[in-house]
Design an enzyme around this catalytic site. Structure first.
Site, PDB file in Angstrom:
ATOM      1  N   HIS A 221      -9.234   0.445  -0.419  1.00  0.00           N
ATOM      2  CA  HIS A 221      -8.569   1.482   0.372  1.00  0.00           C
ATOM      3  C   HIS A 221      -9.644   2.396   0.961  1.00  0.00           C
ATOM      4  O   HIS A 221     -10.663   2.647   0.321  1.00  0.00           O
ATOM      5  CB  HIS A 221      -7.630   2.272  -0.546  1.00  0.00           C
ATOM      6  CG  HIS A 221      -6.758   3.233   0.178  1.00  0.00           C
ATOM      7  ND1 HIS A 221      -7.163   4.508   0.500  1.00  0.00           N
ATOM      8  CD2 HIS A 221      -5.503   3.105   0.658  1.00  0.00           C
ATOM      9  CE1 HIS A 221      -6.177   5.118   1.141  1.00  0.00           C
ATOM     10  NE2 HIS A 221      -5.164   4.291   1.252  1.00  0.00           N
TER      11      HIS A 221
ATOM     12  N   GLU B  58       0.863  -1.197   0.000  1.00  0.00           N
ATOM     13  CA  GLU B  58       0.000   0.000   0.000  1.00  0.00           C
ATOM     14  C   GLU B  58       0.884   1.225   0.000  1.00  0.00           C
ATOM     15  O   GLU B  58       1.029   1.923   1.003  1.00  0.00           O
ATOM     16  CB  GLU B  58      -0.956   0.007   1.195  1.00  0.00           C
ATOM     17  CG  GLU B  58      -2.035   1.085   1.008  1.00  0.00           C
ATOM     18  CD  GLU B  58      -2.917   1.318   2.218  1.00  0.00           C
ATOM     19  OE1 GLU B  58      -3.421   0.347   2.788  1.00  0.00           O
ATOM     20  OE2 GLU B  58      -3.101   2.495   2.565  1.00  0.00           O
TER      21      GLU B  58
ATOM     22  N   ASP C 148       2.130   2.078   3.814  1.00  0.00           N
ATOM     23  CA  ASP C 148       1.272   3.242   3.535  1.00  0.00           C
ATOM     24  C   ASP C 148       2.118   4.495   3.308  1.00  0.00           C
ATOM     25  O   ASP C 148       1.763   5.587   3.763  1.00  0.00           O
ATOM     26  CB  ASP C 148       0.246   3.465   4.651  1.00  0.00           C
ATOM     27  CG  ASP C 148      -0.928   4.325   4.187  1.00  0.00           C
ATOM     28  OD1 ASP C 148      -1.045   4.594   2.977  1.00  0.00           O
ATOM     29  OD2 ASP C 148      -1.725   4.746   5.047  1.00  0.00           O
TER      30      ASP C 148
ATOM     31  N   HIS D 129       1.877   4.770  -1.984  1.00  0.00           N
ATOM     32  CA  HIS D 129       1.118   5.683  -2.842  1.00  0.00           C
ATOM     33  C   HIS D 129       1.991   6.634  -3.648  1.00  0.00           C
ATOM     34  O   HIS D 129       3.130   6.921  -3.284  1.00  0.00           O
ATOM     35  CB  HIS D 129       0.146   6.497  -1.998  1.00  0.00           C
ATOM     36  CG  HIS D 129      -0.849   5.644  -1.268  1.00  0.00           C
ATOM     37  ND1 HIS D 129      -1.740   4.826  -1.921  1.00  0.00           N
ATOM     38  CD2 HIS D 129      -1.075   5.463   0.055  1.00  0.00           C
ATOM     39  CE1 HIS D 129      -2.489   4.193  -1.020  1.00  0.00           C
ATOM     40  NE2 HIS D 129      -2.106   4.561   0.180  1.00  0.00           N
TER      41      HIS D 129
HETATM   42 MN    MN Z   1      -3.112   4.417   2.138  1.00  0.00          MN
END
Ligand code: MN
Length: 324
Positions: free
Chosen positions: A166, A13, A287, A15
């Site tokens: 998400h 995850e 993340d 980004h």
């Molecule tokens: Mn995220």
């Protein structure tokens, strides 16, 4: 890679942003202060030194990249959403081509048109080599249990790729958050929203109709692993008699659902997810850049896992699930 330490890892995850999509992001980035927004943007738009150095420090061999949401799921015009999703995916494919050993990708889809979204997923997997799709919560109030999205589940199943849900905000602000803005966002409402989204899918029988479907949740499974016994115990008396499932609710968590550690660096929920779902269902993520990659990396290296479990969670599960 001379500064590499810790266990080998793949992260799911992670980004990115590109200038064409900042407007979609900024409209719903209500939980980020303006000063932080600018800083995070710089980091999100970097595909080189900064990102790779963070990966190297934590022995993350590969990051599966996804657009910071909600992207085109917030676009009111369907044709524009479809066009922009293709632009996003082509852009990501270019970045992956520049660093094919280090990056992989999740497709960005315009769910306003489910058939075209399924076609785009197929293009991304077959032509661009992507690993699946990341969906940012509801689209115009519709969740993935809706019949209109059967075509997306069917295509993902045929392609044997996962769909990662998400968090995003719900279509309205429920009264239960009244006078509590701190609860509306990552502290709590995203967990409720995304956990509920997954349960809608499970209890609507999507996994009976598509037994090979694979769903990934972040945040250690959005608290759901903690609740499996209660789902099994209570669902039959709560469903008013008109619902059937082929298996117990908890069984789907062991067959169709995966959880990542994205945004949670804590041993107790990790142990709960691994013990409740199985060591093959939990996968490392950081993340990036919304959470600290060094904190996530050093935490998982020392977390309460056996050597076998750590290699599965950090590396082997992702390799198998995403066929990397
Ligand atoms: Mn995220």
């Amino acid at each position: 890679m001379d500064q590499t330490s810790g266990h080998r890892k793949i992260a799911l995850e992670e980004h990115f942003m590109t200038p064409d999509f900042v407007d979609y992001w900024s409209k719903t980035a209500i939980n980020i202060s303006p000063g932080l927004f600018g800083k995070v943007r710089d980091v999100l738009e970097d595909f080189g030194e900064l990102r790779l150095a963070g990966m190297d420090r934590n022995n993350i061999e590969k990051s599966v990249l996804s657009l910071a949401g909600p992207g085109v799921q917030a676009e009111p015009n369907t044709a524009t959403a479809l066009r922009m999703a293709r632009i996003c995916n082509d852009f990501l494919a270019e970045q992956i081509n520049n660093q094919p050993e280090r990056y992989a990708g999740f497709a960005h889809l315009a769910l306003q048109d489910p058939l075209e979204a399924a076609n785009e997923l197929e293009r991304c997997v077959k032509q661009l080599g992507f690993c699946g799709a990341m969906i940012n919560g509801q689209t115009n109030g519709a969740y993935l249990d809706d019949d209109r999205f059967s075509v997306v589940w069917e295509r993902a199943s045929d392609l044997d790729v996962p769909i990662y849900i998400h968090p995003n905000n719900p279509p309205d602000v429920p009264y239960m958050y009244h006078n509590h803005p701190e609860l509306f966002g990552p502290v709590w409402s995203w967990t409720v929203e995304t956990g509920n989204h997954a349960l809608r899918i499970l209890f609507s029988g999507v996994f009976d109709r598509f037994p090979k479907a694979k769903l990934i949740l972040g945040h250690m499974g959005e608290t759901l692993p903690y609740q499996l016994w209660r789902f099994d115990s209570r669902w039959l008396i709560s469903n008013r008699g008109n619902m059937t499932l082929d298996m117990k609710p908890s069984d789907y968590f062991k067959r169709n659902i995966y959880a990542t550690t994205a945004g949670v660096c804590s041993d107790e929920p990790l142990r709960c997810a691994v013990d409740a779902m199985g060591p093959d269902r939990v996968l490392f993520s950081s993340d990036y850049p919304f959470e600290k990659i060094d904190e996530a990396g050093s935490w998982i290296d020392g977390a309460t896992l056996s050597d076998e479990e750590r290699d599965m969670v950090c590396y082997r599960n992702a390799k198998a699930l995403l066929r990397l």
